[in-house]
Scaffold this active site. Structure first.
Site, short mmCIF file in Angstrom:
data_model
loop_
_atom_site.label_atom_id
_atom_site.label_comp_id
_atom_site.label_asym_id
_atom_site.label_seq_id
_atom_site.Cartn_x
_atom_site.Cartn_y
_atom_site.Cartn_z
N HIS A 78 1.89 4.84 -1.70
CA HIS A 78 1.64 6.00 -2.54
C HIS A 78 3.00 6.49 -3.04
O HIS A 78 3.81 6.97 -2.25
CB HIS A 78 0.96 7.11 -1.74
CG HIS A 78 -0.42 6.76 -1.26
ND1 HIS A 78 -1.55 7.35 -1.77
CD2 HIS A 78 -0.84 5.89 -0.30
CE1 HIS A 78 -2.62 6.86 -1.15
NE2 HIS A 78 -2.21 5.97 -0.25
N HIS A 102 -10.86 3.44 -5.53
CA HIS A 102 -10.72 4.34 -4.38
C HIS A 102 -11.89 5.31 -4.33
O HIS A 102 -12.31 5.85 -5.35
CB HIS A 102 -9.40 5.11 -4.50
CG HIS A 102 -8.98 5.83 -3.26
ND1 HIS A 102 -9.67 6.92 -2.77
CD2 HIS A 102 -7.96 5.61 -2.40
CE1 HIS A 102 -9.08 7.35 -1.67
NE2 HIS A 102 -8.04 6.57 -1.42
N HIS A 112 -6.78 13.64 2.15
CA HIS A 112 -7.90 13.57 1.20
C HIS A 112 -8.39 14.94 0.75
O HIS A 112 -9.52 15.09 0.30
CB HIS A 112 -9.02 12.72 1.80
CG HIS A 112 -8.62 11.29 1.96
ND1 HIS A 112 -8.47 10.45 0.88
CD2 HIS A 112 -8.25 10.58 3.05
CE1 HIS A 112 -8.05 9.28 1.31
NE2 HIS A 112 -7.91 9.33 2.62
N HIS A 129 -6.79 -1.28 4.41
CA HIS A 129 -7.12 -0.78 5.76
C HIS A 129 -8.53 -1.21 6.19
O HIS A 129 -9.44 -0.41 6.35
CB HIS A 129 -6.94 0.73 5.88
CG HIS A 129 -7.25 1.53 4.67
ND1 HIS A 129 -8.50 1.57 4.10
CD2 HIS A 129 -6.47 2.35 3.92
CE1 HIS A 129 -8.47 2.35 3.05
NE2 HIS A 129 -7.25 2.84 2.91
N HIS A 143 0.86 -1.19 0.00
CA HIS A 143 0.00 0.00 0.00
C HIS A 143 0.89 1.24 0.00
O HIS A 143 1.02 1.96 0.98
CB HIS A 143 -0.91 0.00 1.23
CG HIS A 143 -2.04 0.99 1.13
ND1 HIS A 143 -3.30 0.72 1.60
CD2 HIS A 143 -2.11 2.25 0.63
CE1 HIS A 143 -4.09 1.76 1.40
NE2 HIS A 143 -3.37 2.70 0.81
N LYS A 191 -6.74 -0.20 -8.78
CA LYS A 191 -7.14 0.33 -7.48
C LYS A 191 -8.47 1.06 -7.63
O LYS A 191 -8.61 1.96 -8.45
CB LYS A 191 -6.07 1.31 -6.96
CG LYS A 191 -6.48 2.08 -5.70
CD LYS A 191 -6.63 1.16 -4.49
CE LYS A 191 -7.02 1.95 -3.24
NZ LYS A 191 -5.97 2.86 -2.79
N ASP A 197 0.64 2.61 3.71
CA ASP A 197 -0.12 3.80 3.29
C ASP A 197 0.80 5.02 3.30
O ASP A 197 0.46 6.09 3.81
CB ASP A 197 -1.33 4.02 4.18
CG ASP A 197 -2.50 4.67 3.44
OD1 ASP A 197 -2.29 5.13 2.30
OD2 ASP A 197 -3.60 4.72 4.00
N HIS A 248 -10.24 0.73 -1.67
CA HIS A 248 -10.48 1.69 -0.59
C HIS A 248 -11.96 2.04 -0.72
O HIS A 248 -12.36 2.79 -1.61
CB HIS A 248 -9.59 2.92 -0.78
CG HIS A 248 -9.87 4.05 0.15
ND1 HIS A 248 -8.87 4.70 0.86
CD2 HIS A 248 -11.02 4.68 0.50
CE1 HIS A 248 -9.40 5.68 1.58
NE2 HIS A 248 -10.71 5.67 1.37
#
Length: 571
Positions: free
Chosen positions: A140, A223, A324, A276, A138, A221, A364, A250
């Site tokens: 980024h 999300h 976010h 998660h 995970h 992915k 993450d 996600h």
């Protein structure tokens, strides 16, 4: 003629043997040696007056053409892996592990299956622990420096998405579209770790998804920041089934397009990596955690909620807001962030990890997680759970092997299986890339001694380059020759979809690294997760957020003190 020595003398020379126990860092965990491949009296050790000398443990006649002659041997290592805790020599040839066994000279020593010759180098692992390089699924890809930080913590593989410091990358593990995927595959040429990239999974037009798989994405992915609707998820899974790649989810925190049950209805019985799974990192509030009970869901944690401490809840609100792209002046944004943070489900997460209900741990990175703390936080949870729940079945005083095997699987073999790369990495086994992490036992879980990547030393604790000895202060992590020149191309892998591999993506982009296809993903179930495959019934009280497993409430106390913390990181 025999020679007798005390157990303490033997251990000081050759490391622990069968029945000896080794404490892991400053945790309460003890690994007990299950098997020793050595012949007592025939141990291979390097140095002045030691046995690895010409005509002794080093064979004077063999050449590298002999398939049993090693390029590199780690001598007398205590191997901790998902299926074994053993003392052995590790033979490496052409960058791959070729044997776990006994090293030396078969002309004068018994049971030798790893030959030491004039072409063999030695890493002395006596008294040290060796584990497989960790796998973080995970990631980024926001900052290229993440790779070095991860290496220095014992992680050798990154899977995720991103393009740098874009808003999309900072919030979602997505490398969108063929152009970005190709550029990141090219950027990976200089990364000193293995990598694989996930594409964007939101499109009802399958062509928009398929072109990313053809471009080299190893999965998709889905999300919520791009829209985690049941429709988007179902289409992504359709394409994944066609091309044998993974989908990472996600899920929909706000329950805008449906609830947890609607998401599971869209998934049907298809395999999925649930990111998660507790939910603070994102996903159906408040009951995403229930998805860990499904046999087709491969659940993981991200490390900011592990282990549960008295600071965990407080730090999460700001992390959600920044990651976010939320606005603190908008009440709805505050409500969105607040809905994700529930101390009750966070307190239950540690227990679910300990029960083997959650199968993996990831970071993450820079998006509500810390890229250099996957290993550390995994072992902190194991320590806390032994403290609160006692030994696992089959464990006893100075023997935590079952718990240790469960926890090391969470960041080694299980992530590898989940993303179709377990043929190459994820364990200390013959035939796999020699991605190995060596630890002083007192530093286990905090700071590795050195990292071997594809058979070359990649990163190591070393002293001042002008020092008269290699331990001159300051001792710190330094890049090793495995990261220089063309070595990365021979020691690190880039993972791509099988269709991209078969269509020659490495030729199209002129990639020099080892490019390998992912495979055997769509037929996975949770039963394939090593030591972490429990599927009990999970319920969440919608009012109190309390978590129940098979009708019994589960929770843990917030820690105020942990191992592997300031004692190791003052400097």
């Amino acid at each position: 003629m025999s020679f007798k020595m005390t157990q303490s003398q033997y251990t000081s020379l050759y490391g622990p043997t069968v029945g000896d126990s080794v404490r892991l860092g400053d945790t309460n965990l003890f690994a007990q040696v299950e098997k020793d491949y050595a012949n007592y009296g025939d141990e291979a050790t390097f140095g002045g007056g030691k046995s690895i000398r010409d005509g002794m443990a080093q064979n004077p006649n063999v050449t590298r053409d002999d398939k049993n002659v090693a390029d590199l041997v780690l001598t007398n290592a205590l191997i901790i892996d998902y299926d074994k805790i053993v003392k052995a020599d590790i033979g490496i040839k052409n960058g791959y592990i070729f044997k776990i066994g006994k090293a030396g000279n078969p002309d004068i020593m018994d049971n030798v299956d790893i030959i030491i010759g004039a072409t063999t180098d030695i890493i002395a692992a006596e008294g040290k622990i060796v584990t497989a390089g960790g796998i973080d699924t995970h990631v980024h890809f926001i900052n290229p420096e993440q790779a070095e930080v991860a290496l220095e913590s014992g992680i050798t593989t990154h899977i995720g998405g991103g393009t740098g410091a874009s808003e999309g990358a900072k919030a979602t593990t997505v490398t969108p579209g063929p152009w970005h995927i190709h550029r990141m595959l090219e950027a990976a040429e200089e990364m000193p770790i293995n990598v694989g990239f996930t594409g964007k999974g939101q499109a009802v037009n399958h062509t928009a998804l398929i072109e990313q798989i053809h471009a080299g994405a190893i999965g998709l992915k889905v999300h919520e920041d791009w829209g985690a609707t049941p429709s988007a998820l179902s289409h992504a899974l359709d394409v994944a089934d066609e091309f044998d790649v993974q989908v990472a989810l996600h899920a929909d925190t706000l329950n805008e397009a449906g609830f947890m049950e609607d998401t599971m209805a869209a998934v049907k019985d298809r395999v999925l990596h649930m990111y998660h799974t507790e939910g603070a990192g994102g996903g159906h509030a408040p009951d995403l955690i229930k998805s860990a009970a499904y046999s087709n869901i491969l659940p993981s944690s991200t490390n900011p909620t592990l282990p549960y401490t008295h600071n965990t809840v407080d730090e999460h609100l700001d992390m959600v807001m920044i990651t976010h792209h939320l606005n603190a002046s908008i009440p709805e944004d505050i409500a969105f962030a607040d809905s994700r943070i529930r101390k009750e489900t966070i307190a239950a997460e540690d227990v679910l990890q300990d029960m083997g209900v959650f199968s993996m741990v990831s970071s993450d990175s820079q998006a509500m997680g810390r890229v250099g703390e996957v290993v550390t936080r995994t072992w902190q949870v194991a320590h806390r759970m032994k403290e609160q729940r006692g030994p696992l079945d089959g464990d006893f005083e100075y023997h935590d092997n079952n718990r240790i095997k469960r926890y090391i699987a969470k960041y080694t073999i299980n992530p590898a299986i989940t993303h179709g790369i377990s043929d190459y990495v994820g364990s200390v086994e013959a035939g796999k890339l020699a991605d190995l992490v060596m630890w002083e036992p007192e530093f286990f879980g905090a700071k590795p001694d050195l990292v071997v990547k594809g058979g070359m030393i990649n990163s190591a604790v070393n002293g001042d380059a002008n020092g008269s000895i290699p331990t001159s202060e300051p001792l710190k992590y330094r890049k090793m020759y495995g990261q220089f020149g063309g070595n990365i191309t021979h020691t690190a892998m880039t993972f791509v979809s099988n269709t991209a591999y078969e269509n020659g993506i490495y030729r199209q982009l002129n990639l020099k690294r080892m490019v390998r296809p992912v495979r055997n993903i769509r037929n996975l179930t949770k039963a394939d997760m090593k030591n972490n495959n429990a599927t009990p019934k999970i319920d969440v009280d919608p009012q109190t957020y309390e978590v129940f497993v098979d009708g019994n409430k589960i929770t843990s106390e917030a820690a105020t003190e942990l191992p592997l913390t300031q004692r190791y990181f003052l400097f």
